[in-house]
Design an enzyme around this catalytic site. Sequence first.
Site, mmCIF file in Angstrom:
data_model
loop_
_atom_site.group_PDB
_atom_site.id
_atom_site.type_symbol
_atom_site.label_atom_id
_atom_site.label_comp_id
_atom_site.label_asym_id
_atom_site.label_seq_id
_atom_site.Cartn_x
_atom_site.Cartn_y
_atom_site.Cartn_z
ATOM 1 N N ASP A 168 0.853 -1.181 0.000
ATOM 2 C CA ASP A 168 0.000 0.000 0.000
ATOM 3 C C ASP A 168 0.891 1.232 0.000
ATOM 4 O O ASP A 168 1.856 1.320 0.769
ATOM 5 C CB ASP A 168 -0.898 -0.010 1.244
ATOM 6 C CG ASP A 168 -1.774 1.221 1.326
ATOM 7 O OD1 ASP A 168 -2.855 1.195 0.714
ATOM 8 O OD2 ASP A 168 -1.361 2.203 1.972
ATOM 9 N N ASP A 196 -4.495 2.373 -4.516
ATOM 10 C CA ASP A 196 -3.041 2.499 -4.359
ATOM 11 C C ASP A 196 -2.442 1.224 -3.759
ATOM 12 O O ASP A 196 -1.368 1.257 -3.163
ATOM 13 C CB ASP A 196 -2.705 3.711 -3.485
ATOM 14 C CG ASP A 196 -3.322 3.613 -2.098
ATOM 15 O OD1 ASP A 196 -4.284 2.841 -1.930
ATOM 16 O OD2 ASP A 196 -2.853 4.299 -1.178
ATOM 17 N N ASN A 224 -1.904 13.211 -3.634
ATOM 18 C CA ASN A 224 -2.904 13.761 -4.560
ATOM 19 C C ASN A 224 -3.314 15.173 -4.163
ATOM 20 O O ASN A 224 -3.451 16.063 -5.008
ATOM 21 C CB ASN A 224 -4.142 12.861 -4.596
ATOM 22 C CG ASN A 224 -3.974 11.674 -5.527
ATOM 23 O OD1 ASN A 224 -3.234 11.732 -6.506
ATOM 24 N ND2 ASN A 224 -4.662 10.581 -5.231
ATOM 25 N N ASP A 258 -1.148 9.729 -10.261
ATOM 26 C CA ASP A 258 -1.143 8.668 -11.276
ATOM 27 C C ASP A 258 0.287 8.329 -11.689
ATOM 28 O O ASP A 258 0.629 7.157 -11.899
ATOM 29 C CB ASP A 258 -1.930 9.105 -12.512
ATOM 30 C CG ASP A 258 -3.427 9.126 -12.266
ATOM 31 O OD1 ASP A 258 -3.866 8.559 -11.247
ATOM 32 O OD2 ASP A 258 -4.157 9.699 -13.088
#
Length: 214
Positions: free
Chosen positions: A98, A141, A106, A115
């Site tokens: 993770d 993620d 973000n 991304d």
Amino acid sequence: MKYRGRLIAMSITLFVHTAYIIIYYFRVGRVDIMDLLVYPLFAAVAYWAGYQYDKAVYYSEKDALTNLYNRRFVLASFDRIGAVASRTNSQLFILLMDCDNFKDINDAYNHQTGDRVLQRISHILQLSTRKVDIVSRWGGDEFLILGQYKDASGVEVLVNRIQKEIRALSDELGFRVSLSIGCAVYNEREHKDLSSLIKAADEHMYSSKLSKKN
């Protein structure tokens, strides 16, 4: 992306058209020039149709953003990988990973940067593993590696290699990127299926993440 659909579509189309020309020749005694001129057209149409099939198969197995295998492919492949491991006297392992604080990346930069981080992590995982291992984007993620080993130290080496490359990625991007990694090794007494193996890896991953916060 595999070429199977394109090869089959073109082979069948050109075979059928060639058979038609041969039959027509034996009936009439000549070959119509138009039948020869449409070969490229038929080949192009067959290639396009085969490409649509290949693309559909590809995206049914792959994640569009990272180009890794998707969850569906992993679930469908577990029994096959397990059979291979049994034949080679190897053991299955799962690494569940993770990306720590991905939402913060973000929010602080933008979703395009997020991304890009996922794509770079995916590239690192692909380069760090063997071709026989399955590397997938498990969701959001989260990433998953399903592999086999004969020496337990091999998994530790793999984890260390991934973490080293992730640290290098942080230096390159100029902000912190890290992974919490949970590992689980398949054992028939403890794990009856893939779900129980993933659950064990998830618990170890959560412990790793919690230790970082503490």
